[in-house]
Design a protein around this motif. Structure first.
Motif, short mmCIF file in Angstrom:
data_model
loop_
_atom_site.label_atom_id
_atom_site.label_comp_id
_atom_site.label_asym_id
_atom_site.label_seq_id
_atom_site.Cartn_x
_atom_site.Cartn_y
_atom_site.Cartn_z
N GLN A 63 21.14 44.73 31.03
CA GLN A 63 22.27 44.13 30.34
C GLN A 63 23.36 45.15 30.05
O GLN A 63 24.55 44.83 30.09
CB GLN A 63 21.80 43.47 29.04
CG GLN A 63 20.93 42.25 29.26
CD GLN A 63 20.57 41.55 27.97
OE1 GLN A 63 20.69 42.10 26.88
NE2 GLN A 63 20.10 40.31 28.08
N VAL A 90 30.84 38.72 26.44
CA VAL A 90 29.95 39.68 27.10
C VAL A 90 29.24 40.55 26.07
O VAL A 90 28.07 40.89 26.22
CB VAL A 90 30.75 40.55 28.10
CG1 VAL A 90 29.90 41.70 28.62
CG2 VAL A 90 31.23 39.70 29.26
N ILE A 93 25.82 39.28 24.82
CA ILE A 93 24.70 39.10 25.75
C ILE A 93 23.35 39.56 25.18
O ILE A 93 22.36 38.85 25.31
CB ILE A 93 24.99 39.77 27.10
CG1 ILE A 93 26.03 38.95 27.88
CG2 ILE A 93 23.73 39.94 27.94
CD1 ILE A 93 26.48 39.57 29.18
N GLN A 98 20.28 32.64 27.93
CA GLN A 98 21.01 32.28 29.15
C GLN A 98 21.80 30.99 28.95
O GLN A 98 22.96 30.89 29.37
CB GLN A 98 20.03 32.11 30.31
CG GLN A 98 20.71 31.70 31.61
CD GLN A 98 19.74 31.62 32.78
OE1 GLN A 98 18.69 32.26 32.77
NE2 GLN A 98 20.08 30.84 33.79
N LEU A 101 24.94 31.65 26.98
CA LEU A 101 25.96 32.35 27.78
C LEU A 101 26.61 31.37 28.76
O LEU A 101 27.85 31.40 28.93
CB LEU A 101 25.34 33.52 28.54
CG LEU A 101 26.31 34.32 29.43
CD1 LEU A 101 27.48 34.87 28.62
CD2 LEU A 101 25.59 35.46 30.14
N LEU A 142 29.49 37.76 36.18
CA LEU A 142 28.64 37.12 35.18
C LEU A 142 27.95 35.88 35.74
O LEU A 142 26.75 35.69 35.54
CB LEU A 142 29.47 36.75 33.95
CG LEU A 142 29.88 37.90 33.05
CD1 LEU A 142 30.96 37.44 32.06
CD2 LEU A 142 28.69 38.46 32.31
N ILE A 146 23.84 35.86 36.07
CA ILE A 146 23.37 35.28 34.81
C ILE A 146 21.87 34.99 34.81
O ILE A 146 21.18 35.19 33.80
CB ILE A 146 24.18 34.01 34.46
CG1 ILE A 146 23.93 33.61 33.01
CG2 ILE A 146 23.87 32.87 35.42
CD1 ILE A 146 24.94 32.58 32.49
#
Length: 201
Positions: A63, A90, A93, A98, A101, A142, A146
């Motif tokens: 990450q 970001v 994160i 997931q 995001l 991203l 992801i």
């Protein structure tokens, strides 16, 4: 190139190479398997195409490296609000899932879709191009990665780290120590590095 056990912190294998390649990563993993190690998962910095070659092993993309990649695209202090908003997402994160995001990125694109897709025209050729290419590269990075950023959450029993920080910390210490020994020959330097890494061969 260094292969380290995430749980014990022990250096398992190292190669002296001019360039990192996916084939060398695969060679290292196969060598460890031949030595009797059982590979439960791999944490890596996201070399292009590497994750696909390592299947079916669980792959965790660091990450920290992903955040650094986005920072390179957007800069540390984006001027436009779209970049500021994406950089803020970001930064979350390490603390989110997931699904969260994915939701944040979808909301971001809904807000900034027109700006994201803004195009210009080359005066000489008449060809159109996307104006905000670095912003688009950051968003695409991203979207592409992801699924690999949250592997550690999918396999809680394996206790997979979400970064390669333990390994990166070793490199930082190594560089600091080497800086005090500039006069070493290549052979002496390799021996010095091996001693610090705890590698016997």
């Amino acid at each position: 190139m260094v292969f380290k056990d995430a749980e014990s912190g022990e250096t398992l294998l190292r190669y002296y190479v001019k360039y990192e390649t996916n084939s060398l990563y695969l060679k290292g993993i196969n060598e460890l398997i031949m030595q009797g190690f059982r590979i439960l998962a791999v944490v890596c910095d996201g070399r292009k195409g590497l994750a696909g070659k390592l299947k079916p092993l669980p792959i965790q993309l660091c990450q920290f490296h992903q955040i650094s990649t986005i920072t390179r695209y957007l800069s540390k202090h984006p001027k436009h609000q779209s970049g500021k908003d994406l950089k803020l997402i970001v930064g979350l994160i390490p603390e989110i899932t997931q699904m969260q995001l994915e939701d944040f990125l979808e909301q971001w694109l809904d807000i900034w879709k027109d700006y994201y897709n803004e195009r210009g025209v080359e005066p000489d050729s008449g060809q159109s191009f996307y104006i905000h290419r670095r912003l688009r590269s950051a968003f695409r990075s991203l979207r592409t990665n992801i699924a690999l950023l949250f592997t550690y959450q999918k396999y809680p029993s394996l206790k997979i780290p979400n970064t390669t920080n333990k390994l990166d910390g070793s490199f930082a210490y190594l560089k600091q120590r080497l800086g005090c020994h500039n006069g070493l020959s290549t052979l002496q330097m390799k021996k010095f590095i091996d001693d610090i890494l705890g590698v016997s061969k």
